[in-house]
Design a protein around this motif. Structure first.
Motif, PDB file in Angstrom:
ATOM      1  N   ILE A 178       0.928  -1.233   0.119  1.00  0.00           N
ATOM      2  CA  ILE A 178       0.170   0.083   0.057  1.00  0.00           C
ATOM      3  C   ILE A 178       0.925   1.386  -0.030  1.00  0.00           C
ATOM      4  N   LEU A 179       1.809   1.243   0.725  1.00  0.00           N
ATOM      5  CA  LEU A 179       2.781   2.514   1.046  1.00  0.00           C
ATOM      6  C   LEU A 179       3.800   2.630  -0.257  1.00  0.00           C
ATOM      7  N   ILE A 180       4.026   1.653  -1.099  1.00  0.00           N
ATOM      8  CA  ILE A 180       4.683   1.724  -2.056  1.00  0.00           C
ATOM      9  C   ILE A 180       4.078   2.388  -3.345  1.00  0.00           C
ATOM     10  N   GLY A 181       2.714   2.239  -3.518  1.00  0.00           N
ATOM     11  CA  GLY A 181       1.767   2.634  -4.358  1.00  0.00           C
ATOM     12  C   GLY A 181       2.207   4.275  -4.493  1.00  0.00           C
ATOM     13  N   SER A 182       1.457   4.747  -5.571  1.00  0.00           N
ATOM     14  CA  SER A 182       1.614   6.376  -5.823  1.00  0.00           C
ATOM     15  C   SER A 182       0.325   6.998  -5.055  1.00  0.00           C
ATOM     16  N   LYS A 183      -0.598   6.541  -4.690  1.00  0.00           N
ATOM     17  CA  LYS A 183      -1.809   7.343  -4.162  1.00  0.00           C
ATOM     18  C   LYS A 183      -1.777   7.380  -2.511  1.00  0.00           C
ATOM     19  N   ILE A 184      -0.873   6.776  -1.997  1.00  0.00           N
ATOM     20  CA  ILE A 184      -0.952   6.823  -0.626  1.00  0.00           C
ATOM     21  C   ILE A 184      -1.340   8.094  -0.111  1.00  0.00           C
ATOM     22  N   GLU A 185      -0.232   9.188  -0.600  1.00  0.00           N
ATOM     23  CA  GLU A 185      -0.538  10.697   0.020  1.00  0.00           C
ATOM     24  C   GLU A 185      -1.964  11.101  -0.300  1.00  0.00           C
ATOM     25  N   GLU A 186      -2.544  10.792  -1.425  1.00  0.00           N
ATOM     26  CA  GLU A 186      -3.821  11.248  -1.573  1.00  0.00           C
ATOM     27  C   GLU A 186      -4.728  10.488  -0.646  1.00  0.00           C
ATOM     28  N   PHE A 187      -4.595   9.144  -0.160  1.00  0.00           N
ATOM     29  CA  PHE A 187      -5.305   8.613   0.670  1.00  0.00           C
ATOM     30  C   PHE A 187      -5.371   9.160   2.147  1.00  0.00           C
ATOM     31  N   LEU A 188      -3.957   9.476   2.595  1.00  0.00           N
ATOM     32  CA  LEU A 188      -3.862  10.016   4.063  1.00  0.00           C
ATOM     33  C   LEU A 188      -4.776  11.296   3.976  1.00  0.00           C
ATOM     34  N   ALA A 189      -4.382  12.175   2.780  1.00  0.00           N
ATOM     35  CA  ALA A 189      -5.359  13.660   2.818  1.00  0.00           C
ATOM     36  C   ALA A 189      -6.688  12.933   2.751  1.00  0.00           C
ATOM     37  N   LEU A 190      -7.210  12.292   2.119  1.00  0.00           N
ATOM     38  CA  LEU A 190      -8.425  11.834   2.092  1.00  0.00           C
ATOM     39  C   LEU A 190      -9.113  11.344   3.600  1.00  0.00           C
ATOM     40  N   VAL A 191      -8.417  10.786   4.249  1.00  0.00           N
ATOM     41  CA  VAL A 191      -8.621  10.298   5.575  1.00  0.00           C
ATOM     42  C   VAL A 191      -8.732  11.427   6.606  1.00  0.00           C
ATOM     43  N   SER A 192      -7.709  12.339   6.429  1.00  0.00           N
ATOM     44  CA  SER A 192      -7.612  13.753   7.272  1.00  0.00           C
ATOM     45  C   SER A 192      -9.062  14.556   6.862  1.00  0.00           C
ATOM     46  N   SER A 193      -9.430  14.713   5.698  1.00  0.00           N
ATOM     47  CA  SER A 193     -10.516  15.633   5.192  1.00  0.00           C
ATOM     48  C   SER A 193     -11.809  15.092   5.779  1.00  0.00           C
ATOM     49  N   THR A 194     -11.710  13.619   5.383  1.00  0.00           N
ATOM     50  CA  THR A 194     -13.117  12.967   5.609  1.00  0.00           C
ATOM     51  C   THR A 194     -13.378  12.900   7.219  1.00  0.00           C
ATOM     52  N   LEU A 195     -12.373  12.838   8.069  1.00  0.00           N
ATOM     53  CA  LEU A 195     -12.382  12.760   9.570  1.00  0.00           C
ATOM     54  C   LEU A 195     -12.919  14.237  10.087  1.00  0.00           C
ATOM     55  N   ASN A 196     -12.364  15.240   9.628  1.00  0.00           N
ATOM     56  CA  ASN A 196     -12.761  16.627   9.806  1.00  0.00           C
ATOM     57  C   ASN A 196     -14.261  16.951   9.365  1.00  0.00           C
ATOM     58  N   THR A 197     -14.391  16.493   8.227  1.00  0.00           N
ATOM     59  CA  THR A 197     -16.022  16.830   7.620  1.00  0.00           C
ATOM     60  C   THR A 197     -17.263  15.876   8.386  1.00  0.00           C
ATOM     61  N   TYR A 198     -16.721  14.969   8.889  1.00  0.00           N
ATOM     62  CA  TYR A 198     -17.493  13.888   9.417  1.00  0.00           C
ATOM     63  C   TYR A 198     -17.814  14.736  11.004  1.00  0.00           C
ATOM     64  N   VAL A 199     -16.817  15.002  11.592  1.00  0.00           N
ATOM     65  CA  VAL A 199     -16.940  15.561  12.928  1.00  0.00           C
ATOM     66  C   VAL A 199     -17.592  16.698  12.985  1.00  0.00           C
ATOM     67  N   ILE A 200     -17.484  17.749  12.015  1.00  0.00           N
ATOM     68  CA  ILE A 200     -18.229  18.921  11.946  1.00  0.00           C
ATOM     69  C   ILE A 200     -19.721  18.411  11.607  1.00  0.00           C
ATOM     70  N   THR A 201     -19.883  17.633  10.613  1.00  0.00           N
ATOM     71  CA  THR A 201     -21.214  17.566  10.239  1.00  0.00           C
ATOM     72  C   THR A 201     -22.019  16.902  11.290  1.00  0.00           C
ATOM     73  N   TYR A 202     -21.439  15.880  12.054  1.00  0.00           N
ATOM     74  CA  TYR A 202     -22.355  14.993  13.025  1.00  0.00           C
ATOM     75  C   TYR A 202     -22.146  15.275  14.462  1.00  0.00           C
ATOM     76  N   LYS A 203     -21.546  16.443  14.672  1.00  0.00           N
ATOM     77  CA  LYS A 203     -21.133  16.593  16.141  1.00  0.00           C
ATOM     78  C   LYS A 203     -22.275  16.729  17.002  1.00  0.00           C
ATOM     79  N   LEU A 204     -23.325  17.459  16.621  1.00  0.00           N
ATOM     80  CA  LEU A 204     -24.608  17.175  17.716  1.00  0.00           C
ATOM     81  C   LEU A 204     -25.511  16.254  17.166  1.00  0.00           C
ATOM     82  N   ASP A 205     -25.346  15.402  16.141  1.00  0.00           N
ATOM     83  CA  ASP A 205     -26.032  14.329  15.785  1.00  0.00           C
ATOM     84  C   ASP A 205     -25.209  13.325  15.485  1.00  0.00           C
TER      85      ASP A 205
END
Length: 365
Positions: free
Chosen positions: A170-197
């Motif tokens: 997985i780490l040798i592939g060319s998409k790992i940087e994009e994957f890590l950025a995707l995980v970070s942005s998804t977590l931020n959006t998830y917490v902001i969206t569902y913080k109250l619900d």
């Protein structure tokens, strides 16, 4: 005014008729008097008339012979002027009425145009509303599909990532940087969206986010993965996001997500660069103390273990004055509670961490 003129004309006609009648009567009387006078002269029977009566009779005759137009002109002059004024006023009124009618016609046409445009806009709005509803439904379907697809793919990848050989692939592939950025942005959006619900654990969104965190947790479980993550800008950004999620996510409902993050941070602390990066974050000890205090009420043993283990790793870092001050401010009643905890493993681990804290404080003093 026309009615007044007719009445005046009628009165004048009557007056003239009476004058004419009197004139004819007087003329007849005069002629009969002359005939009688001639007859009397003929018959030598004369009628004596006084001078005054004769003067009055002559005056009356002259008066009757005077033509009446002057009387008509003087008596109808004022009504004629009034009639002219009323005619002029009537003309102006008619002109104003015509102008008002023209303006009314213009306003009516303008109103009809505005009503037509309003109706058209209503129809357009209805059509746009329908299109928005259709697009919303399509977007919702696409979102559900993407969530389901992401949940399924990431869950499978989470299971596969338990193998260390797979982590290296997985780490040798060319998409790992994009994957890590995707995980970070998804977590931020998830917490902001569902913080109250916060959504249910069985929802597609929750499974997708948990799978993402599980993959990164398995990545940092390997030495190669830990080194790659802490040396990557996107990896360090993901660590920062993990700390934000621990602070912002609601208590109780987000227990599984926080537990995965704590495991990942513990795995990261095994790496020398990783523990240095974590210890450089101001307030992390206070955050972990708050998590411990939060979980005292819920009696979550996994949280106790992973949190205490991370605190133990952080206090092992030398020459960190900020960490010393934070350790001094660590609430003592929390550690006292854990040192008497019913679970033997948690109790012994809490005693060990508490002793390490005291030794660390005394050694630095």
């Amino acid at each position: 005014m026309e009615k007044i003129s007719e009445d005046v004309q009628k009165s004048l006609n009557i007056f003239l008729s009476e004058v004419k009648t009197k004139y004819e009567s007087l003329a007849t009387d005069y002629r009969s008097k002359q005939e009688e006078s001639e007859n009397q002269n003929t018959n030598e029977d004369l009628l004596l008339v006084s001078q005054d009566d004769l003067c009055r009779l002559i005056a009356q005759i002259q008066h009757q012979k005077t033509p009446p137009p002057k009387v008509k002109a003087t008596k109808t002059m004022a009504p004629a002027r009034a009639t002219d004024a009323l005619k002029e006023e009537l003309k102006q009124t008619r002109q104003q009425l015509q102008n008002s009618l023209a303006e009314l016609s213009y306003l009516k046409k303008h109103c009809e145009t505005a009503v037509s445009e309003c109706q058209q806009e209503k129809q357009d709005n209805i059509q746009l509303r329908q299109e928005v509803e259709v697009l919303s439904q399509q977007l919702s379907q696409q979102s559900e599909y993407c969530s389901g697809l992401g949940s399924a793919c990431c869950t499978l990848l989470w299971r596969v990532s338990k193998n260390e050989d797979t982590i290296q692939s997985i780490l040798i592939g060319s998409k790992i940087e994009e994957f890590l950025a995707l995980v970070s942005s998804t977590l931020n959006t998830y917490v902001i969206t569902y913080k109250l619900d916060w959504p249910d654990l069985n929802s597609e969104e929750s499974q997708f986010v948990h799978a993402l965190c599980g993959i990164t947790t398995n990545i940092v479980a390997s030495a190669f993965g830990r080194e790659f993550l802490i040396t990557s800008p996107q990896g360090r950004q993901l660590v920062d996001t993990y700390i934000v999620v621990l602070e912002e996510a609601p208590s109780g409902k987000s227990a599984r997500l926080k537990n995965l993050i704590l495991i990942a941070l513990n795995n990261m602390s095994i790496n020398q660069n990783g523990i240095k990066y974590l210890s450089s974050k101001r307030g992390i000890i206070k955050l972990l103390a708050w998590i411990l205090q939060e979980k005292v009420a819920t009696e979550n043993q996994a949280f106790y273990f992973h949190t205490l283990r991370l605190i133990q790793c952080l206090i092992s870092v030398e020459s960190n004055l900020n960490m010393i001050h934070e350790l001094e401010e660590l609430p003592k009643h929390i550690m006292q509670h854990l040192q008497t905890y019913k679970n033997r493993l948690i109790r012994e681990f809490a005693q060990e961490v508490s002793a390490d804290i005291q030794n660390h404080i005394h050694r630095k003093q």
